[in-house]
Design an enzyme around this catalytic site. Structure first.
Site, mmCIF file in Angstrom:
data_model
loop_
_atom_site.group_PDB
_atom_site.id
_atom_site.type_symbol
_atom_site.label_atom_id
_atom_site.label_comp_id
_atom_site.label_asym_id
_atom_site.label_seq_id
_atom_site.Cartn_x
_atom_site.Cartn_y
_atom_site.Cartn_z
ATOM 1 N N HIS A 246 0.806 -1.219 0.000
ATOM 2 C CA HIS A 246 0.000 0.000 0.000
ATOM 3 C C HIS A 246 0.845 1.278 0.000
ATOM 4 C CE1 HIS A 246 0.581 -0.828 4.334
ATOM 5 N NE2 HIS A 246 0.474 0.476 4.516
ATOM 6 N N ASP A 247 2.008 1.246 0.616
ATOM 7 C CA ASP A 247 2.842 2.446 0.680
ATOM 8 C C ASP A 247 4.110 2.351 -0.160
ATOM 9 O OD1 ASP A 247 1.300 4.146 2.211
ATOM 10 O OD2 ASP A 247 2.140 3.488 4.128
ATOM 11 N N LYS A 250 6.127 5.352 -1.453
ATOM 12 C CA LYS A 250 6.977 6.191 -0.587
ATOM 13 C C LYS A 250 8.453 6.103 -0.964
ATOM 14 C CE LYS A 250 4.072 6.371 3.551
ATOM 15 N NZ LYS A 250 3.944 5.975 4.981
ATOM 16 N N HIS A 275 2.652 9.611 -3.145
ATOM 17 C CA HIS A 275 3.042 8.192 -3.033
ATOM 18 C C HIS A 275 1.931 7.266 -3.516
ATOM 19 C CE1 HIS A 275 0.770 8.119 0.826
ATOM 20 N NE2 HIS A 275 0.751 6.796 0.680
ATOM 21 N N HIS A 301 -5.925 3.587 -0.985
ATOM 22 C CA HIS A 301 -6.036 3.386 0.469
ATOM 23 C C HIS A 301 -6.124 4.689 1.258
ATOM 24 C CE1 HIS A 301 -1.696 4.039 0.146
ATOM 25 N NE2 HIS A 301 -1.631 4.170 1.467
ATOM 26 N N HIS A 302 -5.958 5.844 0.583
ATOM 27 C CA HIS A 302 -6.156 7.132 1.261
ATOM 28 C C HIS A 302 -7.419 7.852 0.783
ATOM 29 C CE1 HIS A 302 -2.703 7.506 3.881
ATOM 30 N NE2 HIS A 302 -1.905 7.090 2.910
ATOM 31 N N ASP A 330 -4.868 0.132 7.842
ATOM 32 C CA ASP A 330 -3.666 0.975 7.905
ATOM 33 C C ASP A 330 -3.787 2.012 9.017
ATOM 34 O OD1 ASP A 330 -1.199 2.044 7.106
ATOM 35 O OD2 ASP A 330 -2.161 3.461 5.745
#
Length: 396
Positions: A246-247, A250, A275, A301-302, A330
Protein backbone atom coordinates in the site's frame (compact mmCIF):
# COMPACT_ATOMS: atom_id res chain seq x y z
CA UNK A 1 -23.30 -48.75 -4.15
CA UNK A 2 -23.93 -51.30 -1.36
CA UNK A 3 -22.72 -50.11 2.02
CA UNK A 4 -22.92 -51.75 5.47
CA UNK A 5 -20.77 -51.99 8.60
CA UNK A 6 -18.47 -54.71 9.87
CA UNK A 7 -18.07 -55.82 13.47
CA UNK A 8 -15.63 -52.95 14.22
CA UNK A 9 -18.15 -50.40 12.96
CA UNK A 10 -16.15 -49.66 9.82
CA UNK A 11 -18.13 -49.04 6.62
CA UNK A 12 -18.24 -51.95 4.17
CA UNK A 13 -18.55 -51.10 0.49
CA UNK A 14 -18.25 -52.89 -2.81
CA UNK A 15 -15.69 -52.30 -5.54
CA UNK A 16 -16.80 -49.93 -8.26
CA UNK A 17 -18.53 -51.35 -11.29
CA UNK A 18 -16.85 -50.43 -14.62
CA UNK A 19 -19.41 -47.71 -15.38
CA UNK A 20 -18.94 -46.24 -11.89
CA UNK A 21 -15.17 -46.24 -12.32
CA UNK A 22 -15.52 -44.37 -15.61
CA UNK A 23 -17.79 -41.83 -13.95
CA UNK A 24 -15.23 -41.21 -11.18
CA UNK A 25 -12.35 -40.92 -13.68
CA UNK A 26 -14.17 -38.50 -16.00
CA UNK A 27 -15.56 -36.46 -13.11
CA UNK A 28 -12.20 -35.93 -11.43
CA UNK A 29 -10.26 -35.60 -14.70
CA UNK A 30 -12.41 -32.60 -15.62
CA UNK A 31 -11.92 -30.99 -12.23
CA UNK A 32 -8.18 -31.68 -12.02
CA UNK A 33 -7.31 -30.38 -15.49
CA UNK A 34 -8.94 -27.01 -14.68
CA UNK A 35 -7.47 -26.60 -11.19
CA UNK A 36 -4.29 -24.58 -10.60
CA UNK A 37 -4.52 -23.95 -6.84
CA UNK A 38 -2.17 -26.48 -5.29
CA UNK A 39 -4.11 -27.30 -2.12
CA UNK A 40 -7.38 -27.79 -3.99
CA UNK A 41 -5.65 -29.94 -6.61
CA UNK A 42 -4.13 -32.16 -3.93
CA UNK A 43 -7.54 -32.52 -2.28
CA UNK A 44 -9.06 -33.60 -5.60
CA UNK A 45 -6.23 -36.09 -6.11
CA UNK A 46 -6.70 -37.59 -2.64
CA UNK A 47 -10.47 -37.84 -3.09
CA UNK A 48 -10.09 -39.43 -6.53
CA UNK A 49 -7.65 -42.05 -5.23
CA UNK A 50 -9.87 -42.91 -2.28
CA UNK A 51 -12.95 -43.37 -4.48
CA UNK A 52 -11.19 -45.37 -7.19
CA UNK A 53 -9.77 -48.03 -4.84
CA UNK A 54 -12.56 -47.80 -2.20
CA UNK A 55 -10.17 -47.02 0.66
CA UNK A 56 -10.83 -45.41 4.01
CA UNK A 57 -8.06 -42.84 3.60
CA UNK A 58 -5.76 -41.56 0.91
CA UNK A 59 -2.68 -39.39 1.33
CA UNK A 60 -0.90 -37.51 -1.45
CA UNK A 61 2.81 -37.19 -0.69
CA UNK A 62 5.01 -34.66 -2.48
CA UNK A 63 8.80 -34.97 -2.72
CA UNK A 64 10.90 -32.05 -1.47
CA UNK A 65 14.26 -32.80 -3.08
CA UNK A 66 16.05 -29.89 -1.40
CA UNK A 67 15.25 -31.25 2.08
CA UNK A 68 15.14 -34.93 1.06
CA UNK A 69 11.68 -35.17 2.60
CA UNK A 70 8.14 -36.17 1.74
CA UNK A 71 5.36 -33.83 2.81
CA UNK A 72 1.59 -33.83 2.65
CA UNK A 73 -0.73 -30.85 2.92
CA UNK A 74 -3.76 -33.08 2.25
CA UNK A 75 -4.30 -36.38 4.07
CA UNK A 76 -7.65 -37.90 5.03
CA UNK A 77 -8.04 -38.20 8.78
CA UNK A 78 -4.68 -36.72 9.79
CA UNK A 79 -3.09 -33.24 9.83
CA UNK A 80 -0.42 -32.06 7.39
CA UNK A 81 2.67 -34.27 7.60
CA UNK A 82 6.38 -34.11 6.79
CA UNK A 83 8.94 -36.92 7.07
CA UNK A 84 12.34 -38.01 5.78
CA UNK A 85 12.28 -39.79 2.43
CA UNK A 86 14.34 -42.47 4.18
CA UNK A 87 11.50 -43.44 6.52
CA UNK A 88 7.99 -44.82 6.15
CA UNK A 89 6.42 -46.98 3.47
CA UNK A 90 5.89 -43.97 1.20
CA UNK A 91 9.57 -43.09 1.45
CA UNK A 92 10.54 -46.65 0.58
CA UNK A 93 8.25 -46.70 -2.48
CA UNK A 94 9.65 -43.37 -3.69
CA UNK A 95 13.27 -44.47 -3.18
CA UNK A 96 12.72 -47.79 -4.95
CA UNK A 97 10.51 -46.25 -7.63
CA UNK A 98 7.91 -48.99 -7.47
CA UNK A 99 4.51 -49.63 -5.87
CA UNK A 100 4.15 -51.45 -2.57
CA UNK A 101 1.02 -53.02 -1.17
CA UNK A 102 0.49 -54.87 2.10
CA UNK A 103 -2.48 -56.94 3.28
CA UNK A 104 -1.98 -56.43 7.03
CA UNK A 105 0.50 -53.94 8.48
CA UNK A 106 0.66 -55.83 11.82
CA UNK A 107 1.34 -59.23 10.25
CA UNK A 108 3.71 -58.21 7.46
CA UNK A 109 7.30 -59.43 7.84
CA UNK A 110 8.95 -58.02 4.69
CA UNK A 111 8.48 -54.39 5.75
CA UNK A 112 8.13 -54.94 9.51
CA UNK A 113 10.79 -52.42 10.56
CA UNK A 114 9.41 -49.69 8.32
CA UNK A 115 5.84 -50.31 9.50
CA UNK A 116 6.76 -50.36 13.19
CA UNK A 117 8.38 -46.95 12.91
CA UNK A 118 5.68 -45.60 10.60
CA UNK A 119 2.06 -46.70 10.36
CA UNK A 120 2.02 -48.76 13.56
CA UNK A 121 3.71 -46.03 15.58
CA UNK A 122 1.14 -43.55 14.27
CA UNK A 123 -1.70 -45.93 15.20
CA UNK A 124 -0.50 -46.00 18.80
CA UNK A 125 -0.78 -42.23 18.95
CA UNK A 126 -4.15 -41.90 17.23
CA UNK A 127 -6.00 -45.13 18.07
CA UNK A 128 -6.55 -45.84 14.40
CA UNK A 129 -6.02 -49.44 13.15
CA UNK A 130 -4.07 -49.65 9.92
CA UNK A 131 -4.48 -52.92 8.07
CA UNK A 132 -4.18 -52.81 4.27
CA UNK A 133 -1.74 -50.36 2.71
CA UNK A 134 -0.89 -49.46 -0.87
CA UNK A 135 1.66 -46.88 -2.06
CA UNK A 136 2.15 -45.87 -5.70
CA UNK A 137 4.82 -43.32 -6.77
CA UNK A 138 3.95 -40.77 -9.46
CA UNK A 139 6.21 -39.00 -11.95
CA UNK A 140 6.41 -35.73 -13.88
CA UNK A 141 6.70 -35.35 -17.65
CA UNK A 142 10.45 -36.03 -17.50
CA UNK A 143 9.86 -39.32 -15.71
CA UNK A 144 11.20 -38.07 -12.37
CA UNK A 145 9.40 -39.25 -9.24
CA UNK A 146 7.72 -36.25 -7.61
CA UNK A 147 5.58 -37.95 -4.96
CA UNK A 148 3.28 -40.84 -4.16
CA UNK A 149 -0.31 -41.88 -3.50
CA UNK A 150 -0.86 -43.84 -0.29
CA UNK A 151 -4.18 -45.62 0.27
CA UNK A 152 -5.05 -47.02 3.69
CA UNK A 153 -7.59 -49.74 4.58
CA UNK A 154 -9.72 -51.28 1.86
CA UNK A 155 -13.41 -50.84 2.72
CA UNK A 156 -14.73 -53.94 0.92
CA UNK A 157 -15.57 -57.15 2.78
CA UNK A 158 -12.21 -58.80 2.03
CA UNK A 159 -10.36 -55.76 3.40
CA UNK A 160 -7.39 -56.16 1.06
CA UNK A 161 -6.22 -54.23 -1.98
CA UNK A 162 -6.11 -56.19 -5.23
CA UNK A 163 -4.02 -56.12 -8.40
CA UNK A 164 -6.88 -54.18 -10.01
CA UNK A 165 -6.63 -51.57 -7.26
CA UNK A 166 -2.92 -51.26 -7.93
CA UNK A 167 -3.63 -50.68 -11.62
CA UNK A 168 -6.34 -48.14 -10.85
CA UNK A 169 -4.19 -46.14 -8.43
CA UNK A 170 -1.26 -46.33 -10.86
CA UNK A 171 -3.56 -44.85 -13.52
CA UNK A 172 -4.61 -42.09 -11.14
CA UNK A 173 -0.98 -41.44 -10.19
CA UNK A 174 0.10 -41.21 -13.83
CA UNK A 175 -2.58 -38.65 -14.69
CA UNK A 176 -2.39 -36.64 -11.46
CA UNK A 177 1.41 -36.52 -11.44
CA UNK A 178 1.52 -34.75 -14.78
CA UNK A 179 -1.30 -32.35 -13.79
CA UNK A 180 0.51 -31.61 -10.55
CA UNK A 181 3.62 -30.43 -12.38
CA UNK A 182 1.95 -27.34 -13.86
CA UNK A 183 0.19 -26.57 -10.56
CA UNK A 184 3.50 -26.74 -8.69
CA UNK A 185 5.02 -24.34 -11.20
CA UNK A 186 2.09 -21.93 -10.79
CA UNK A 187 2.38 -22.28 -7.01
CA UNK A 188 6.11 -21.50 -7.11
CA UNK A 189 5.52 -18.43 -9.27
CA UNK A 190 2.79 -17.18 -6.93
CA UNK A 191 4.90 -17.77 -3.81
CA UNK A 192 7.77 -15.87 -5.44
CA UNK A 193 5.41 -12.98 -6.21
CA UNK A 194 4.25 -12.93 -2.60
CA UNK A 195 7.82 -12.82 -1.32
CA UNK A 196 8.75 -9.99 -3.68
CA UNK A 197 5.62 -8.00 -2.78
CA UNK A 198 6.17 -8.40 0.95
CA UNK A 199 9.85 -7.43 0.66
CA UNK A 200 9.02 -4.36 -1.44
CA UNK A 201 6.32 -3.38 1.06
CA UNK A 202 8.85 -3.54 3.88
CA UNK A 203 11.26 -1.38 1.91
CA UNK A 204 8.60 1.31 1.59
CA UNK A 205 7.86 1.20 5.31
CA UNK A 206 11.50 1.06 6.42
CA UNK A 207 12.35 4.20 4.47
CA UNK A 208 9.85 6.12 6.56
CA UNK A 209 11.14 4.52 9.77
CA UNK A 210 7.76 2.92 10.47
CA UNK A 211 7.47 -0.13 12.70
CA UNK A 212 8.95 -3.32 11.29
CA UNK A 213 5.80 -5.42 11.54
CA UNK A 214 3.42 -2.79 10.16
CA UNK A 215 2.99 -4.52 6.79
CA UNK A 216 2.46 -7.90 8.48
CA UNK A 217 -0.28 -6.54 10.69
CA UNK A 218 -2.03 -4.61 7.90
CA UNK A 219 -2.00 -7.78 5.79
CA UNK A 220 -3.54 -9.87 8.58
CA UNK A 221 -6.11 -7.19 9.48
CA UNK A 222 -7.12 -6.93 5.82
CA UNK A 223 -7.63 -10.68 5.57
CA UNK A 224 -9.74 -10.84 8.74
CA UNK A 225 -11.93 -7.94 7.62
CA UNK A 226 -12.33 -9.35 4.10
CA UNK A 227 -13.54 -12.68 5.47
CA UNK A 228 -15.83 -10.88 7.91
CA UNK A 229 -17.37 -9.02 4.99
CA UNK A 230 -18.15 -12.33 3.27
CA UNK A 231 -15.33 -12.45 0.75
CA UNK A 232 -14.18 -15.87 -0.38
CA UNK A 233 -11.04 -17.41 1.09
CA UNK A 234 -9.28 -16.94 -2.25
CA UNK A 235 -10.10 -13.23 -2.55
CA UNK A 236 -9.27 -12.54 1.09
CA UNK A 237 -5.88 -14.23 0.57
CA UNK A 238 -5.35 -12.10 -2.54
CA UNK A 239 -5.93 -8.91 -0.56
CA UNK A 240 -3.71 -10.16 2.26
CA UNK A 241 -0.92 -10.71 -0.25
CA UNK A 242 -1.40 -7.37 -2.03
CA UNK A 243 -1.95 -5.04 0.95
CA UNK A 244 1.73 -4.89 2.05
CA UNK A 245 2.35 -2.80 -1.10
CA UNK A 246 0.00 0.00 0.00
CA UNK A 247 2.84 2.45 0.68
CA UNK A 248 5.33 1.29 -1.96
CA UNK A 249 5.13 4.74 -3.59
CA UNK A 250 6.98 6.19 -0.59
CA UNK A 251 10.22 5.05 -2.20
CA UNK A 252 9.98 8.21 -4.34
CA UNK A 253 9.29 10.63 -1.47
CA UNK A 254 12.39 12.60 -0.32
CA UNK A 255 13.82 11.67 3.08
CA UNK A 256 13.50 15.26 4.30
CA UNK A 257 9.72 14.93 4.01
CA UNK A 258 9.34 11.24 4.80
CA UNK A 259 11.32 11.45 8.04
CA UNK A 260 10.35 14.96 9.14
CA UNK A 261 9.50 14.84 12.89
CA UNK A 262 7.15 17.84 12.79
CA UNK A 263 4.02 18.73 10.84
CA UNK A 264 4.37 18.90 7.07
CA UNK A 265 3.81 22.15 5.20
CA UNK A 266 1.09 22.29 2.56
CA UNK A 267 3.66 21.84 -0.22
CA UNK A 268 5.34 18.97 1.60
CA UNK A 269 2.00 17.25 2.13
CA UNK A 270 1.25 17.47 -1.60
CA UNK A 271 4.53 15.67 -2.27
CA UNK A 272 3.69 13.07 0.41
CA UNK A 273 0.30 12.44 -1.18
CA UNK A 274 2.01 11.58 -4.47
CA UNK A 275 3.04 8.19 -3.03
CA UNK A 276 -0.41 6.89 -3.97
CA UNK A 277 -0.08 7.74 -7.66
CA UNK A 278 3.57 6.69 -7.73
CA UNK A 279 2.73 3.29 -6.28
CA UNK A 280 -0.10 2.88 -8.77
CA UNK A 281 2.18 3.82 -11.68
CA UNK A 282 4.74 1.22 -10.58
CA UNK A 283 2.18 -1.59 -10.52
CA UNK A 284 -0.65 -0.74 -12.92
CA UNK A 285 0.74 -2.38 -16.06
CA UNK A 286 1.20 -5.84 -14.56
CA UNK A 287 -0.95 -8.70 -15.86
CA UNK A 288 -0.48 -10.65 -12.60
CA UNK A 289 -3.61 -10.63 -10.43
CA UNK A 290 -1.62 -10.05 -7.21
CA UNK A 291 0.16 -7.00 -8.60
CA UNK A 292 -3.08 -5.71 -10.13
CA UNK A 293 -4.70 -5.91 -6.68
CA UNK A 294 -1.62 -4.21 -5.15
CA UNK A 295 -1.99 -1.36 -7.68
CA UNK A 296 -5.57 -0.77 -6.51
CA UNK A 297 -4.55 -0.81 -2.85
CA UNK A 298 -1.62 1.59 -3.42
CA UNK A 299 -3.85 3.99 -5.36
CA UNK A 300 -6.96 4.05 -3.17
CA UNK A 301 -6.04 3.39 0.47
CA UNK A 302 -6.16 7.13 1.26
CA UNK A 303 -9.54 7.73 -0.37
CA UNK A 304 -12.36 8.48 2.09
CA UNK A 305 -15.98 7.35 2.12
CA UNK A 306 -17.25 10.96 2.10
CA UNK A 307 -15.11 11.95 -0.91
CA UNK A 308 -12.54 14.09 0.95
CA UNK A 309 -9.62 11.70 0.47
CA UNK A 310 -6.88 11.59 -2.15
CA UNK A 311 -5.60 11.31 -4.84
CA UNK A 312 -8.90 11.35 -6.79
CA UNK A 313 -11.52 12.28 -4.22
CA UNK A 314 -13.52 9.10 -4.81
CA UNK A 315 -16.70 8.68 -2.78
CA UNK A 316 -18.49 5.66 -1.27
CA UNK A 317 -18.47 2.55 -3.42
CA UNK A 318 -16.51 4.36 -6.12
CA UNK A 319 -13.58 3.33 -3.91
CA UNK A 320 -12.63 -0.29 -4.54
CA UNK A 321 -13.39 -2.60 -1.61
CA UNK A 322 -9.66 -3.42 -1.39
CA UNK A 323 -8.91 0.27 -0.81
CA UNK A 324 -11.69 0.65 1.75
CA UNK A 325 -10.52 -2.36 3.76
CA UNK A 326 -6.83 -1.44 3.66
CA UNK A 327 -7.69 2.14 4.69
CA UNK A 328 -9.09 1.14 8.08
CA UNK A 329 -6.44 -1.55 8.61
CA UNK A 330 -3.67 0.98 7.90
CA UNK A 331 -5.12 3.72 10.11
CA UNK A 332 -5.80 1.33 13.00
CA UNK A 333 -2.22 0.11 12.97
CA UNK A 334 -0.63 3.51 12.37
CA UNK A 335 -2.47 5.10 15.28
CA UNK A 336 -1.55 2.25 17.62
CA UNK A 337 2.15 2.41 16.72
CA UNK A 338 4.78 4.93 17.73
CA UNK A 339 6.11 7.06 14.91
CA UNK A 340 8.90 9.62 14.65
CA UNK A 341 6.25 12.35 14.74
CA UNK A 342 3.86 10.94 17.40
CA UNK A 343 3.33 8.59 20.33
CA UNK A 344 1.13 5.48 20.04
CA UNK A 345 -2.53 6.06 20.81
CA UNK A 346 -4.40 4.11 23.49
CA UNK A 347 -6.89 1.54 22.19
CA UNK A 348 -9.98 3.36 23.53
CA UNK A 349 -8.93 6.55 21.76
CA UNK A 350 -8.43 4.68 18.46
CA UNK A 351 -11.82 2.97 18.67
CA UNK A 352 -13.52 6.27 19.44
CA UNK A 353 -11.97 7.81 16.33
CA UNK A 354 -13.05 4.89 14.14
CA UNK A 355 -16.63 5.27 15.38
CA UNK A 356 -16.51 9.04 14.77
CA UNK A 357 -15.20 8.46 11.23
CA UNK A 358 -17.87 5.86 10.41
CA UNK A 359 -19.49 7.18 7.23
CA UNK A 360 -16.88 9.95 6.91
CA UNK A 361 -13.40 8.48 6.46
CA UNK A 362 -14.48 4.84 6.56
CA UNK A 363 -17.12 2.61 4.98
CA UNK A 364 -19.79 2.20 7.72
CA UNK A 365 -20.18 -1.52 7.06
CA UNK A 366 -16.44 -2.13 7.43
CA UNK A 367 -16.37 -0.21 10.72
CA UNK A 368 -19.20 -2.41 12.01
CA UNK A 369 -17.38 -5.60 10.98
CA UNK A 370 -14.17 -4.22 12.50
CA UNK A 371 -15.86 -3.78 15.89
CA UNK A 372 -17.36 -7.28 15.72
CA UNK A 373 -13.97 -8.83 14.94
CA UNK A 374 -11.91 -6.65 17.30
CA UNK A 375 -10.73 -9.60 19.49
CA UNK A 376 -9.20 -11.31 16.43
CA UNK A 377 -7.57 -8.06 15.31
CA UNK A 378 -6.05 -7.53 18.75
CA UNK A 379 -4.67 -11.07 18.69
CA UNK A 380 -2.82 -10.15 15.48
CA UNK A 381 -1.53 -6.92 17.05
CA UNK A 382 -0.18 -8.84 20.04
CA UNK A 383 1.34 -11.58 17.86
CA UNK A 384 3.25 -9.13 15.66
CA UNK A 385 4.15 -6.59 18.31
CA UNK A 386 7.08 -4.23 17.79
CA UNK A 387 8.22 -4.34 21.41
CA UNK A 388 8.90 -0.90 22.80
CA UNK A 389 7.26 0.80 19.84
CA UNK A 390 3.99 -1.06 20.33
CA UNK A 391 1.04 -0.14 22.50
CA UNK A 392 1.09 -1.89 25.90
CA UNK A 393 -0.61 -5.27 25.99
CA UNK A 394 -2.86 -4.08 28.82
CA UNK A 395 -4.68 -1.81 26.38
CA UNK A 396 -6.07 -4.86 24.60
Amino acid sequence: MYEAQNREGRRIKEDLEPQEMLRVIFDYAAKICNERKLDRLLTLMADMGREMVVSDRCTVWLLDRDKDELYSTVAHGVPSLRMSVHSGLAGLAVRKGRPIFIDDAYANEEFADVLRSGAIAMDRKTGYRTKALMVVPFRNNEGEITGAFQAVNKLTKCGQFSQNDLEYLTLAASYAGKSLESALLSHEIEETQKEIIFTMGEIGENRSKETGNHVKRVAEYSYILARGLGMSEEEAELLKTASPMHDIGKVAVPDAILKKPGKLTADEFEIMKSHTTTGYSLLKNSKRRILKAAAIVAHEHHEKWDGTGYPRGLRGEQIHIYGRITAIADVFDALGSERIYKKAWELDRILKLLEEERGAHFDPQIVDVFMQLLPKLLEVRDRYTDGALSAPASEA
